[in-house]
Design an enzyme around this catalytic site. Structure first.
Site, PDB file in Angstrom:
ATOM      1  N   ASP A 344       0.869  -1.173   0.000  1.00  0.00           N
ATOM      2  CA  ASP A 344       0.000   0.000   0.000  1.00  0.00           C
ATOM      3  C   ASP A 344       0.912   1.232   0.000  1.00  0.00           C
ATOM      4  O   ASP A 344       2.099   1.130   0.323  1.00  0.00           O
ATOM      5  CB  ASP A 344      -0.887  -0.030   1.246  1.00  0.00           C
ATOM      6  N   ASP A 573      -2.060  -0.779   5.949  1.00  0.00           N
ATOM      7  CA  ASP A 573      -2.261  -0.239   7.300  1.00  0.00           C
ATOM      8  C   ASP A 573      -3.679   0.242   7.572  1.00  0.00           C
ATOM      9  O   ASP A 573      -4.045   0.425   8.735  1.00  0.00           O
ATOM     10  CB  ASP A 573      -1.305   0.939   7.536  1.00  0.00           C
TER      11      ASP A 573
END
Length: 694
Positions: A344, A573
């Site tokens: 990410d 996250d």
């Protein structure tokens, strides 16, 4: 003398708050039956071991060990019997039988150790399941329970968000969470939608723009027309995707457990045959029983189980000491088989918060960059916007000082206005900067309006804007968020703000690609330009970047990679990463800034947010897998030799027990080598060495 009796003063007592242990036992993981039985079994095992070492009477520590059997073994034993009723030989039942067999020949300690391993494994699985379910429930709380619905006459009514229908108009006040997916019909504001898209900066929203339930409104009031019912909002779909991934993802097992299911059947059949065949040939019952019992002991999978678990558990412990929480032995094995890493962007490869990358004074400024930065900081000091906080932080880092603003106004969807030292300072995005107030510059003001309306820096340059259009274009082309500063209505500076790449991200990406022998990919919910800038900064190819992904699109991207043969280790996250973390071969979450849902959905957590730990833990897992394979060869060799001796010769029972226990000790000690700190250093070094060759 008279003694006056007075009532004693009333003493009010308040109960002491429960301790952390009590809360853990009542409401936390300790409330699970699997955990309680595992704790009881471990305590009995520990007390039994202490009693045995202290020279207590054998009946005492035997009793404690057998109580450990009962506490930790009844549940897997019952599950095994149920499987047996369905004509399936469960590995749990085999382990219980092996533990009982160990006790039958006097090796009660070894049997109790097996029981502890299985009870602890079941407890950890139950805890992980509970935490994920709790986080899914917490995620639903992001969307408010009530919203303010507006009638056709403008009257306000508080209603449950679940009762909102498509076409309803709701009022979202400043700092409120938006109650439904919809389209803005009036108002302007900045909306923090990191929970959905992962974008590090709030997004300016105006009439016609889409907003999502659960996202946080900024300083402006919005009127939003509902476009999706509550059950179909993006946040509800995230919950559904996480639950579906957990339900449909096949129950994974260790490689050895898959082998054991076949091995178990073969061992039981062979034991019965070794007992029955000699009887048919007239061999005495006692001799046939002794040979069959010896075979069952030397062929039992105790050494095989310990060949697998110690290396994986030792690797888990070593990873934990170095900032990586691996949730189970199955996860460690999945890390070892990962063939591609997907990252990410926001909060993973980057720090997840904006910083001032550049301040460009314009010709009309008449001041240097530090003086302008001090003025902007004075104007932004009262702002709660992340861009404003980044500017103030940059000024303080430079040691600048400034006088306080006499007036301050946050303009929803535009920026801020403040008066500092008698001068008007306006700070905002290029397309939304407040119009100039100097009537003598009417032509320039009209040109600015044209530029904002068409979203073109070239139009602004053509209007004679003092050069800020060119500066805006260059900063935005570099992937920065451009902010214009006006002093008394005149553009005097352009600020470029960006999300900072984490230290060590470049090396981590290179090492991850080297360990898996496949270039990593970037999956981001941010726009393509910002994602491309970060990808270039960390050494990723443009072809390996997928940007603008909503949560379900991230899941699709992961599934596509895996359909093409990749075993994806996804590092993320945010809440928006959780469905993809659940769908990936192995999910890894960043621990410090990670959302609760991401932390609980992920299979492993980087507790210190050090990206270098990602390739290191994969390298460590691969070494653990190699040790498992080596241990299996050792255990299989011992079993083959002892079984052949028993079948073709006359293997004494004590020698069979010694050989069986010896193989167990050897493979156990071999696996525990990964407990040494050098194991982690070797893993980190090997990933770096692989990157140099890759």
């Amino acid at each position: 003398m008279t003694t006056e009796l007075r009532p004693s003063p009333r003493v009010e007592t308040t109960a002491a708050p429960p301790s952390k242990i009590a809360l853990w036992w009542q409401n936390g993981a300790g409330s699970l039956l699997e955990v309680r039985w595992a704790v009881a079994a471990t305590a009995l095992f520990a007390v039994g071991g202490i009693a045995q070492l202290a020279g207590a009477p054998p009946w005492l520590w035997w009793t404690l060990y057998l109580a450990c059997y009962a506490a930790g073994g009844w549940e897997p034993g019952l599950a095994g019997l149920r499987a047996l009723r369905e004509r399936t030989l469960d590995v749990d039942l085999l382990m219980v039988v092996a533990a009982i067999g160990a006790a039958a020949i006097g090796q009660v300690f070894d049997g109790a150790l097996l029981i502890i391993i299985f009870a602890t494994s079941g407890a950890l699985e139950a805890v992980a399941t509970k935490r994920t379910e709790d986080s899914v429930r917490d995620l639903l709380d992001l969307a408010p329970e009530q919203a303010t619905r507006l009638s056709e006459t403008g009257e306000e009514e508080n209603v449950d968000t679940a009762a909102l229908e498509v076409g309803d108009v709701i009022l979202v006040r400043p700092a409120e969470r938006i109650g439904a997916d919809g389209q803005i019909v009036a108002g302007a504001s900045d909306v923090d939608q990191a929970t959905i898209t992962g974008e590090s900066l709030p997004v300016d929203k105006r009439p016609g723009d889409e907003v999502f339930a659960g996202t946080l409104n900024g300083v402006g009031a919005l009127r939003v027309r509902v476009t999706r019912p509550a059950a179909d909002t993006v946040i509800a779909r995230i919950v559904a995707m996480v639950e579906q991934a957990g339900a449909t993802k096949a129950r994974t097992q260790l490689f050895i457990e898959k082998v054991e299911q076949r091995y178990s059947v073969a061992m039981v059949v062979a034991t019965l045959a070794i007992f029955a065949a000699p009887l048919a040939w007239g061999v005495p019952l006692q001799e046939a029983l002794l040979r069959a019992m010896t075979f069952m002991i030397v062929a039992s999978p105790c050494a095989v189980v310990l060949a697998t678990m110690p290396p994986l558990l030792a690797a888990i412990a070593t990873a934990g000491r170095n900032g990586v929480l691996v949730k189970s032995a199955v996860v460690m094995e999945h890390l070892a088989t990962a063939t591609q890493v997907a990252f990410d962007k926001t909060g993973t490869l980057t720090e997840g918060r904006p910083y001032l990358a550049e301040l460009r004074p314009l010709p009309a400024a008449g001041q240097d960059a530090d003086a302008l930065l001090a003025l902007v900081a004075a104007a932004e000091e009262g702002s709660e916007h992340p861009l404003g906080r980044a500017v103030v932080r940059a000024a303080r880092d430079k040691g600048l000082t400034w006088s306080g603003a006499e007036t301050f106004e946050a303009v929803p969807g535009s920026g801020v206005r403040a008066r500092v030292g008698g001068r008007l300072i306006e700070v905002g995005r290029p397309a939304t900067s407040p119009p100039q107030v100097d009537g003598g510059r009417e032509r320039r003001r009209q040109g600015d309006d044209d530029a904002h309306r068409h979203g073109s820096a070239k139009a602004a340059m053509a209007a004679g804007d003092g050069g800020y259009g060119a500066a805006v274009a260059e900063l935005e082309e570099a992937g920065h968020s451009a902010v214009v500063m006006r002093l008394d209505g005149v553009p005097v500076a352009v600020l470029g703000l960006a999300d900072r790449v984490r230290p060590g991200a470049v090396a981590a990406v290179a090492h991850a690609g080297a360990v898996t022998e496949t270039p990593p990919v970037l999956l981001s919910g941010d726009n393509a330009r910002a994602a491309g800038r970060v990808a270039a900064a960390v050494g990723l190819r443009a072809d390996d970047v997928r940007a603008g992904l909503l949560p379900e699109q991230k899941v699709t991207a992961v599934c596509e990679l895996q359909e093409h043969g990749a075993r994806v280790a996804l590092v993320g996250d945010g809440v928006n990463d959780a469905p993809a973390l659940a769908a990936s071969h192995v999910g890894i979450a960043m621990g410090r800034a990670g959302s609760d849902l991401a932390l609980d959905t992920a299979d492993a957590v980087i507790t210190r947010d050090e990206l270098a730990a990602v390739p290191a833990v994969i390298a460590l897992a691969r070494r653990a897998r190699r040790l498992v394979m080596a241990n299996l060869v050792i255990a299989a060799t011992f079993i083959a030799v002892l079984v052949a001796w028993d079948l073709l010769g006359d293997l004494p029972l004590p020698l069979g027990v010694a050989g069986h226990e010896g193989s167990t000790v050897i493979v156990g000690l071999n696996g525990l080598r990964l407990l040494r700190q050098t194991a982690w250093r070797r893993a980190a070094t090997s990933s770096a060495a692989a990157a140099a060759k890759f």
